[in-house]
Design a protein around this motif. Structure first.
Motif, PDB file in Angstrom:
ATOM      1  N   GLY A  51       0.782  -1.220   0.000  1.00 16.40           N
ATOM      2  CA  GLY A  51       0.000   0.000   0.000  1.00 16.40           C
ATOM      3  C   GLY A  51       0.818   1.277   0.000  1.00 16.40           C
ATOM      4  O   GLY A  51       0.276   2.363   0.239  1.00 16.40           O
ATOM      5  N   LEU A  52       2.125   1.169  -0.294  1.00 19.63           N
ATOM      6  CA  LEU A  52       2.957   2.373  -0.306  1.00 19.63           C
ATOM      7  C   LEU A  52       2.453   3.384  -1.334  1.00 19.63           C
ATOM      8  O   LEU A  52       2.557   4.589  -1.141  1.00 19.63           O
ATOM      9  CB  LEU A  52       4.413   1.994  -0.609  1.00 19.63           C
ATOM     10  N   ARG A  91      -0.051   5.469   0.402  1.00 19.45           N
ATOM     11  CA  ARG A  91       0.519   6.354   1.431  1.00 19.45           C
ATOM     12  C   ARG A  91       1.270   7.522   0.782  1.00 19.45           C
ATOM     13  O   ARG A  91       1.164   8.660   1.214  1.00 19.45           O
ATOM     14  CB  ARG A  91       1.503   5.564   2.302  1.00 19.45           C
ATOM     15  N   PRO A 115      -2.810  -0.663   2.521  1.00 13.02           N
ATOM     16  CA  PRO A 115      -1.788  -0.498   3.559  1.00 13.02           C
ATOM     17  C   PRO A 115      -2.290  -0.972   4.910  1.00 13.02           C
ATOM     18  O   PRO A 115      -3.468  -0.819   5.239  1.00 13.02           O
ATOM     19  CB  PRO A 115      -1.529   1.018   3.562  1.00 13.02           C
TER      20      PRO A 115
END
Length: 506
Positions: A386-387, A390, A459
């Motif tokens: 999930g970077l 973010r 994330p």
């Protein structure tokens, strides 16, 4: 009565190395006498100024060539200028990452977790010894690429290696892992240096000379003992191939890449490969050129095994730094195809590939320094999930650099792989090209797997976040991204420049 010959040195041609060595000595003096308050800024300024000044002097002598700049022990020619320039550019970008002193322990001799270490961290001091170590390593790398005798090669090898052994053990966090990495690197590096010396001794026994020109003449004349030649080539190759991390001399690579401070890993992965492959290219393209059919079989086997092993083992890695380490092993196999090609196209492609790979590597490890939690860097791949949600910008840049490693079109990696495989194909090494293409396809799988993990996975709430990088780190990542794309879209200017200069002189 013994007579001494006064050495004749061309200081103008040796100036880039002398400038770096002078800067290194100057930073050592500053380390001893400057106050702690101003030391970090002064050391950083002197280091960057030294590297930029050396690069400027290198540009001034770019059209010069000489075998007598240092009594026949170094060669100043087109490949020397190109490789030294690549080392300096990569070192400048590497220093931008190193400037984030938060990565380094203040007292390297302190026991991890001790009260002494806690007090040094709370004091807010910065570790500035990293700057002279970096400059000494750069000077060794520059000398390594231009050495034309085995004694100078060995001196350069130790000059670039010893600072790196120390730098690998300076991590502020996960100190035991960092110290273990430094110890492994030092011990295995010492063994590889011993093999290098054994090889040099056998080659001296074969040719009666330690110069590459003398070895070339002996190989061309066929007057020596061929067993000594073969043993010498094999042993010398072990010492050189260790530095680039090819199979079976790769065991140090994942542990050192993981344990060393990430800026040091970035610098080491990028610049050391340029220096080591620069020396390998010079030796095999000059001294051993006429022994091609003797060394081609074992180098071909090593290249094939390295490409396959690096690509397959990287798939199972759960740590991003270890994944990039095995990726670097695979890339070392790809670069060996340029050595085996033994033609001008192979030399040009290798130099382009080394520069493009080094730039992308610095950017990738720069991104690694940004993903953190309360304990420091987060390198567990599962926590990179999930970077893209973010921090879409950071994830996009990292994905682009991974695609460059995979050799996807419109990136520098594609141009590099296409060029080096084309050179190998022209030289008749078709089996290596086939294995290289298949290994690239395997490698693309684990790169794309990380991209999918970043963009198509939700994330987790595990405290992982992307820190705002310092201006220095931001500059390294931005330049790496821009250069990677530019060389993928407009590679002709650099390729033409390399083609005009990539000719070894003997």
């Amino acid at each position: 009565m013994t007579t001494f010959t006064t050495p004749s040195l061309s200081y103008a041609l040796l100036a880039p190395i002398l400038i770096v060595l002078g800067g290194a000595v100057l930073t050592v003096i500053f380390e001893a006498f400057l106050s702690k308050a101003i030391r970090p800024l002064v050391q950083l300024s002197v280091t960057l100024g030294t590297l930029v000044l050396a690069l400027g002097q290198l540009w001034r002598i770019r059209n010069e060539s000489s075998l007598t700049a240092a009594m026949g022990s170094v060669a100043i020619d087109g490949p020397a200028i190109l490789l030294q320039g690549a080392v300096l550019i990569l070192a400048i970008l590497g220093v931008f990452l190193i400037a984030d002193e938060d990565q380094f322990t203040v007292q390297a001799a302190a026991i991890p977790g001790s009260q002494e270490e806690r007090e040094s961290i709370q004091s807010g001091e910065k570790l500035t010894e990293i700057y002279p170590l970096t400059l000494f390593a750069v000077a060794g790398m520059m000398l390594f690429t231009i050495s034309t005798d085995l004694i100078t090669l060995f001196v350069a090898l130790e000059m670039l290696s010893l600072p790196l052994y120390l730098m690998a053990g300076l991590a502020r966090r996960r100190r035991l892992l960092s110290q273990e990495a430094a110890l492994k690197y030092f011990l295995l590096g010492a063994f590889s240096s011993a093999f290098f010396l054994f090889g040099a001794a056998f080659l001296y026994g074969y040719s009666g000379s330690v110069s590459l020109a003398g070895i070339y003449d002996s190989v061309s004349g066929g007057t020596g003992n061929s067993v000594f030649l073969l043993v010498g080539i094999v042993f010398l190759s072990v010492g050189l191939l260790f530095k680039v991390g090819v199979v079976p001399f790769h065991a140090w690579t994942p542990d050192v890449y993981q344990g060393a401070p990430t800026p040091v890993t970035a610098f080491m992965a990028a610049a050391t490969k340029v220096a080591a492959f620069g020396a390998i290219l010079r030796i095999f393209y000059t001294a051993f050129a006429n022994a091609y059919w003797d060394w081609r079989p074992f180098l071909s086997v090593i290249a094939i095994v390295t490409m396959i092993f690096g690509s397959l083992v990287a798939i199972s890695q759960r740590d991003v730094k270890r994944m990039l380490a095995y990726s670097s092993i695979a890339h070392a196999g790809f670069l060996l195809t340029g050595v085996i090609a033994l033609n001008k196209a192979g030399l040009e492609a290798s130099i382009f590939y080394l520069f493009a790979y080094g730039i992308a590597t610095l950017g990738a490890f720069g991104i690694v320094t940004l993903v953190r939690d309360s304990q420091g860097e987060v390198t567990d791949l599962s926590r990179w999930a999930g970077l893209g949600k973010r921090s879409p910008l950071v994830a996009t840049v990292f994905a682009t650099l991974l695609l460059a490693f995979a050799g996807i079109p419109l990136t520098s990696g594609f141009i590099g792989k296409f060029s080096i495989f084309s050179a190998a194909y022209e030289s008749g090494n078709k089996s290596i090209v086939v294995v290289g293409v298949l290994s690239s396809a395997i490698a693309a799988y684990f790169y794309i797997r990380v991209i999918v993990l970043m963009f198509f996975t939700d994330p987790a709430e595990d405290g992982t976040s992307v820190t705002i990088p310092s201006n220095m780190t931001r500059l390294t990542i931005a330049l790496s991204f821009v250069i990677t794309i530019f060389l993928g879209v407009f590679p002709a200017p650099l390729l033409n420049f390399i083609s005009s200069m990539a000719i070894f002189i003997r």
